[in-house]
Scaffold this active site. Structure first.
Site, mmCIF file in Angstrom:
data_model
loop_
_atom_site.group_PDB
_atom_site.id
_atom_site.type_symbol
_atom_site.label_atom_id
_atom_site.label_comp_id
_atom_site.label_asym_id
_atom_site.label_seq_id
_atom_site.Cartn_x
_atom_site.Cartn_y
_atom_site.Cartn_z
ATOM 1 N N GLU A 260 -30.652 71.085 -30.479
ATOM 2 C CA GLU A 260 -30.491 72.179 -29.554
ATOM 3 C C GLU A 260 -30.002 73.504 -30.439
ATOM 4 O OE1 GLU A 260 -27.965 71.512 -26.027
ATOM 5 O OE2 GLU A 260 -28.290 69.498 -26.185
ATOM 6 N N THR A 324 -30.989 69.952 -16.838
ATOM 7 C CA THR A 324 -30.989 70.641 -15.606
ATOM 8 C C THR A 324 -29.450 70.492 -15.201
ATOM 9 O OG1 THR A 324 -32.134 68.852 -14.826
ATOM 10 C CG2 THR A 324 -33.460 70.867 -15.107
ATOM 11 N N GLU A 326 -25.359 72.459 -16.018
ATOM 12 C CA GLU A 326 -24.612 73.330 -17.053
ATOM 13 C C GLU A 326 -24.560 75.008 -16.552
ATOM 14 O OE1 GLU A 326 -21.909 72.967 -19.585
ATOM 15 O OE2 GLU A 326 -21.758 71.699 -18.036
#
Length: 471
Positions: A260, A324, A326
């Site tokens: 990430e 999908t 946060e």
């Protein structure tokens, strides 16, 4: 499994009588610690007595099988139970057959149509020599309605005995287990992870473990750490060799890459690394998957999004996990963790870039409690379904349900006079997410993260799908 929302004046006795079940079954499936305390707006899972049974203290699978007139092997297979002696209190077992007593005027076609099965299935289940020779009062075994077969992954961060118990308790509902995580070092070595206990639990429940690697440093994702890997071919070779050795040593069946906040300029480097990983892993019999940021367009700006190339990942890897969740993040304004409106936007784009059969939709198992009015720089407290309902009960607040975002919400004022807003997940919000999986034809779901108690989720999941196990 029915979902019921508590109304003023409700009691468990009333719910049990209305639904032809018992108080103990409702208590067990919802893991209710105080059966006398119900909160208006709280959702409960209500087992259907002919189709489901919730394991209670002292039960054995042989006793349950005998009660429903099926074999231990049949009920174990139907519920993905690898070890028939390994069932736990609160576990929902779905019955492969239920009984129907023929009434005057009924035909096999009408009975099959009523229960969503075929005449041939009823004939086979009852060994009927002549399907036209049925009579009032005859008891037929009706096969359970077929459910779509989907895959389920869950990440887990607890590697201790509690984490092991969680996997043992829920493992029959998982295709994959992803212990989180093995950090990657700049030289291509892997950080250590004490994953022995949860891997033992995965093996006991026939769950395929995925070795998850991350570009984390000190508990946070590092763009520089990802760059150190993605810009150096020799380091990649070392890393992949270490990954293969670790997977073989510990019994992992695949690799899940969760890189990430990768620099945008490393987008093509990331794609090239995935191709190299696939070329090394696939011939050795291992799967390859990635976790992707929730994008709504190909060129969505932002460090979280730009290096995640949906079409490339969809072409290279076996499946992807879309993160999908946060939207309601700890440092932001109060909102649902996974508003269904926003999840839809991600899926609308994702299915144009990735085959739906490769998409695992991320699903949160947690919620958050914000202080309001919200002040920038403050952080919400993480809650779960049980702690959220406890708060609503303590401060005598009814739980509302936001139909737009498909999530429960309530507000309360604490003992110091501070106001709060709580968003969390319940049986209704989970059902809404499973409806999306079916609507978009996705591969399945991936939970973040196993541990926070959301007991209603598991029977709701199984009411919607049969979970694929890897042999």
């Amino acid at each position: 499994m029915r979902i019921y929302v508590i109304k003023p004046g409700d009691s468990l006795w009333k719910l049990a009588q209305t639904n032809r079940t018992t108080i103990s079954q409702i208590v067990a499936v919802n893991e209710l610690e105080n059966p006398n305390r119900l909160v208006v707006g709280e959702s409960l899972a209500i087992p259907e007595p002919d189709k489901e049974y919730v394991v209670e203290q002292g039960d054995t699978l042989s006793q349950i099988a005998a009660r429903y007139g099926v074999t231990v092997q049949k009920i174990a297979s139907f519920n993905n139970i690898a070890n028939p002696s390994l069932i736990v209190v609160g576990q929902t077992l779905f019955i492969p057959y239920f009984r129907h007593t023929i009434r005057a005027g009924e035909t096999l076609w009408a009975i099959a149509n009523r229960y969503g099965v075929t005449v041939a299935q009823i004939v086979g289940a009852n060994a009927l020599a002549n399907p036209s020779l049925i009579y009032p009062g005859q008891v037929l075994r009706i096969p359970a309605e077929a459910k779509p077969i989907k895959e389920v992954n869950t990440y887990i961060t607890r590697m201790d005995e509690q984490g092991q118990r969680e996997v043992i308790s829920r493992g029959n509902l998982f295709t994959y287990l992803s212990p989180f995580s093995y950090g990657v070092n700049e030289d291509g070595s892997l950080a250590n992870l004490q994953d022995t206990r949860v891997l033992q639990a995965a093996k006991a429940t026939n769950t395929a473990p995925l070795l998850t690697i991350t570009n984390t440093v000190g508990g946070s994702f590092s763009s520089d750490r990802a760059a150190a890997i993605l810009r150096n071919s020799a380091v990649q070779d070392t890393l992949l060799a270490n990954i293969l050795a670790r997977m073989r040593e510990k019994g992992y069946t695949g690799l899940n890459i969760d890189f990430e906040y990768v620099f945008p300029e490393d987008r093509e480097n990331y794609n090239a690394f995935l191709r190299k990983a696939a070329a090394r892993l696939h011939p050795a019999g291992f799967t390859l998957s990635t976790a992707l940021a929730p994008k709504v367009s190909a060129n969505q700006p932002g460090l979280l999004y730009e290096a995640h190339d949906y079409p490339a990942h969809g072409a290279i890897v076996d499946f992807v996990v879309l993160m999908t969740y946060e939207w309601g993040w700890a440092g932001g304004e109060p909102w649902a963790i996974a508003p269904i409106t926003e999840v839809r936007k991600v899926l609308d784009y994702a299915v144009t870039a990735i085959p739906p059969g490769k998409i695992m939709m991320g699903v949160p198992l947690y919620g958050r409690d914000w202080k309001i009015p919200w002040v920038k720089g403050t952080y919400a407290k993480t809650v779960n379904l049980k702690s959220a309902v406890d708060l609503a009960a303590r401060y005598d607040q009814a739980i509302q349900y936001n139909e737009t975002y498909q999530a429960p919400i309530f507000r309360y004022t604490d003992d110091t006079g501070q106001q709060h807003e709580v968003w969390f997940e319940d049986a209704r919000s989970m059902q809404a997410k499973y409806d999306l999986v079916k609507q978009y034809g996705l591969r399945g779901v991936s939970y973040w993260v196993l541990g926070p108690p959301l007991p209603q989720n598991w029977p709701v999941l199984r009411s919607n799908f049969r979970v694929r196990k890897k042999t």
